[in-house]
Design an enzyme around this catalytic site. Structure first.
Site: not given
Ligand code: C5P
Length: 314
Positions: A22, A111, A118, A153
């Site tokens: 994406k 990547p 990914g 995501d």
């Molecule tokens: O949800 P995901 O595992 O992809 O998020 C990884 C990290 O990115 C989270 O632990 C957080 O630190 C940050 N994040 C955030 N706000 C979001 C999505 C992700 O702060 N909406």
């Protein structure tokens, strides 16, 4: 017009599914949340760069994953137990009270640490594929909350249709009538850590009610221009709040932005939390030309551009 629903294909005794990457063409951070995440407003589009997931049943055997790396950019240990494919399959099995089994084979082309989703796409592909292969019969509406447990995501990739996403990214509003878009992408050798970029954005940004109002206005305009096929006007509203924060952590992104300013694109912005950088181009031909032009510079002093390639929306 109903949107296409992502499904797995049966090939002999195996199941196959494509997991697209994406790009975020708009991303505003509306503010920090009590749970440590950030409230987002983002436009995500799937693009024609795919990982492929194959599954073969192995009744009574363990659940395993092997990874085939097609991209020189993928260096991480993707086969360990933490891999989102295995976590997704186990999460679904646990939810369904099902004993998981079978061999997953993942071919990686997207990547990593690029902001191209990914790992999240692989996880959603595993959910959709295992749901079909194990004949569990859940709808995509039922799979999306499970996807949200795996990452912000991941729900987007259950259907992989262009969408506006809210909340931490897991609330999906599909978009109809998206024009075909052409992109040039540079994936620098160094990746960026998503938590580090979000921590940085919290430090460098001020959030207010005006942020929310301005964002919804800008996004509405962006969608309107996209729907009418006016990509140049839409491009002026494309934006990623995380970009400035990422530039604090990776100053070489500033130079990449400047180079993208010389290829005549409708818009230039980082995708997600980076580090891939995107140019929205006038045509497929323009995108291919930009790959050649950037690759010519991509030597010596400009090595930070890394892997440069063209793609388009799905
Ligand atoms: O949800 P995901 O595992 O992809 O998020 C990884 C990290 O990115 C989270 O632990 C957080 O630190 C940050 N994040 C955030 N706000 C979001 C999505 C992700 O702060 N909406």
């Amino acid at each position: 017009m109903p949107l296409p629903v992502k499904t797995a294909r049966k090939v002999g005794s195996a199941w196959k599914i494509l997991a697209p990457a994406k790009l975020n063409l708009y991303l505003e951070v509306l503010g920090p949340r009590a749970d440590g995440f950030h409230e987002l407003e983002t436009l995500m589009v799937p693009v024609r760069v795919y990982d492929e997931l194959v599954y073969r049943p192995n009744l009574g055997g363990p659940l395993t994953l092997s990874v085939n790396l097609k991209s020189s950019l993928v260096e991480d240990d993707l086969t360990n137990d933490d891999n989102l494919v295995l976590r997704a399959a186990r999460h679904l099995a646990n939810f369904a009270n099902f004993v998981p089994h079978g061999k997953f084979q993942l071919t990686k082309r997207i990547p990593v640490q690029a902001g191209m989703g990914g790992g999240s796409s692989d996880a959603a592909a595993a959910l959709v594929l295992a749901n079909e292969a194990w004949k569990l019969g859940y709808s995509h509406d039922q799979l999306r909350p499970l996807a949200a447990d795996l990452g912000s995501d991941v729900p987007f990739f259950v259907d992989s249709c262009a969408a506006i996403c809210h909340g931490r990214g897991e609330q999906i509003q599909p978009i109809h009538r998206m024009p075909k878009l052409h992109f040039v992408i540079a994936k620098p050798p160094a990746g960026l850590s998503t938590p580090a970029v979000f921590r940085q954005v919290a430090e460098v940004s001020e959030f207010s009610a005006a942020t929310v109002a301005n964002s919804s206005k800008q996004l509405a305009e962006l969608l309107e221009w996209l729907r009418s096929g006016a990509i140049a006007q839409a491009g002026r509203r494309m934006f990623n709040r995380l970009e400035l924060a990422a530039m604090h952590l990776a100053p070489w992104l500033t130079e990449i932005r400047e180079l993208f300013g010389r290829i005549g694109c409708h818009a230039r912005l980082m995708t997600g939390s980076g580090s891939a950088y995107v140019g929205v181009m006038k045509s497929a031909r323009h995108a291919r030309w930009a790959v050649g032009w950037l690759n010519n510079l991509n030597r010596g002093a400009y090595a930070n551009l890394g892997h440069v390639f063209a793609t388009s929306s799905c």
